[in-house]
Design a protein around this motif. Structure first.
Motif, PDB file in Angstrom:
ATOM      1  N   UNK A  27      10.887  19.813  30.842  1.00 53.03           N
ATOM      2  CA  UNK A  27      11.430  19.227  32.184  1.00 53.03           C
ATOM      3  C   UNK A  27      10.377  18.759  33.103  1.00 53.03           C
ATOM      4  N   UNK A  28      10.866  17.971  33.941  1.00 55.35           N
ATOM      5  CA  UNK A  28      10.167  17.525  35.051  1.00 55.35           C
ATOM      6  C   UNK A  28      10.318  18.346  36.097  1.00 55.35           C
ATOM      7  N   UNK A  29       9.321  19.122  36.657  1.00 57.35           N
ATOM      8  CA  UNK A  29       9.382  20.047  37.518  1.00 57.35           C
ATOM      9  C   UNK A  29       9.951  19.492  38.964  1.00 57.35           C
ATOM     10  N   UNK A  49      -1.073  16.880  33.062  1.00 60.08           N
ATOM     11  CA  UNK A  49      -1.042  16.860  34.616  1.00 60.08           C
ATOM     12  C   UNK A  49      -1.863  15.898  35.013  1.00 60.08           C
ATOM     13  N   UNK A  50      -1.506  15.123  36.392  1.00 59.89           N
ATOM     14  CA  UNK A  50      -2.215  13.829  36.651  1.00 59.89           C
ATOM     15  C   UNK A  50      -3.838  14.208  37.139  1.00 59.89           C
ATOM     16  N   UNK A  51      -3.741  15.572  37.764  1.00 62.46           N
ATOM     17  CA  UNK A  51      -5.118  15.864  38.102  1.00 62.46           C
ATOM     18  C   UNK A  51      -5.274  17.317  38.639  1.00 62.46           C
ATOM     19  N   UNK A  52      -6.366  17.912  38.267  1.00 59.54           N
ATOM     20  CA  UNK A  52      -6.308  19.360  38.701  1.00 59.54           C
ATOM     21  C   UNK A  52      -5.756  19.586  40.064  1.00 59.54           C
ATOM     22  N   UNK A  53      -6.332  18.511  40.955  1.00 56.58           N
ATOM     23  CA  UNK A  53      -6.305  18.659  42.538  1.00 56.58           C
ATOM     24  C   UNK A  53      -4.737  18.492  42.693  1.00 56.58           C
ATOM     25  N   UNK A  54      -4.085  17.608  42.092  1.00 54.16           N
ATOM     26  CA  UNK A  54      -2.472  17.317  42.333  1.00 54.16           C
ATOM     27  C   UNK A  54      -1.821  18.550  42.010  1.00 54.16           C
ATOM     28  N   UNK A  55      -2.478  19.027  40.626  1.00 55.68           N
ATOM     29  CA  UNK A  55      -1.592  20.201  40.287  1.00 55.68           C
ATOM     30  C   UNK A  55      -1.770  21.348  41.280  1.00 55.68           C
ATOM     31  N   UNK A  56      -3.033  21.488  41.739  1.00 55.21           N
ATOM     32  CA  UNK A  56      -3.335  22.662  42.563  1.00 55.21           C
ATOM     33  C   UNK A  56      -2.398  22.450  43.907  1.00 55.21           C
ATOM     34  N   UNK A  61       2.309  24.206  47.154  1.00 53.54           N
ATOM     35  CA  UNK A  61       3.547  23.917  47.976  1.00 53.54           C
ATOM     36  C   UNK A  61       4.516  24.802  47.302  1.00 53.54           C
ATOM     37  N   UNK A  62       4.729  24.832  46.063  1.00 56.25           N
ATOM     38  CA  UNK A  62       5.797  25.426  45.565  1.00 56.25           C
ATOM     39  C   UNK A  62       5.949  26.961  45.417  1.00 56.25           C
ATOM     40  N   UNK A  63       4.856  27.692  45.419  1.00 60.40           N
ATOM     41  CA  UNK A  63       4.708  28.963  45.981  1.00 60.40           C
ATOM     42  C   UNK A  63       5.024  29.154  47.435  1.00 60.40           C
ATOM     43  N   UNK A  64       4.565  28.467  48.117  1.00 61.28           N
ATOM     44  CA  UNK A  64       4.943  28.548  49.686  1.00 61.28           C
ATOM     45  C   UNK A  64       6.549  28.658  49.814  1.00 61.28           C
TER      46      UNK A  64
END
Length: 85
Positions: A27-29, A49-56, A61-64
């Motif tokens: 899925x596209x989250x 993932x596009x980049x580790x920084x983008x993923x982090x 954001x999702x958790x918040x």
């Protein structure tokens, strides 16, 4: 928007080919419900993932958002359960 959809389909086909011997849900989250995004970032396995920084940043954001939304979700679930009992 249409171009994004075409790129999404192309990416999913490529990943499907790579993982065709394993059972996966792709899925596209960013387009998924918040509860699914939360489950994916806390329990899922990253395939791309596009980049580790983008993923982090995305994970944070999702958790918040989920933590802010969770009390409302619990109230909704409780009210729904009570309506059916």
């Amino acid at each position: 928007q249409a171009e994004d959809g075409i790129r999404d389909v192309e990416r999913s086909r490529g990943l499907g080919d790579v993982y065709k011997r394993q059972e996966i849900d792709l899925v596209f989250l960013q387009r998924s419900p918040l509860s699914l995004q939360f489950e994916a970032v806390t329990r899922g396995k990253v395939l791309y993932e596009i980049s580790p920084l983008f993923r982090a940043d995305y994970t944070e954001r999702v958790i918040k958002k989920y933590v802010d939304f969770k009390p409302l979700l619990e109230k909704f679930n409780q009210a729904t359960l009570e309506a059916f009992l």
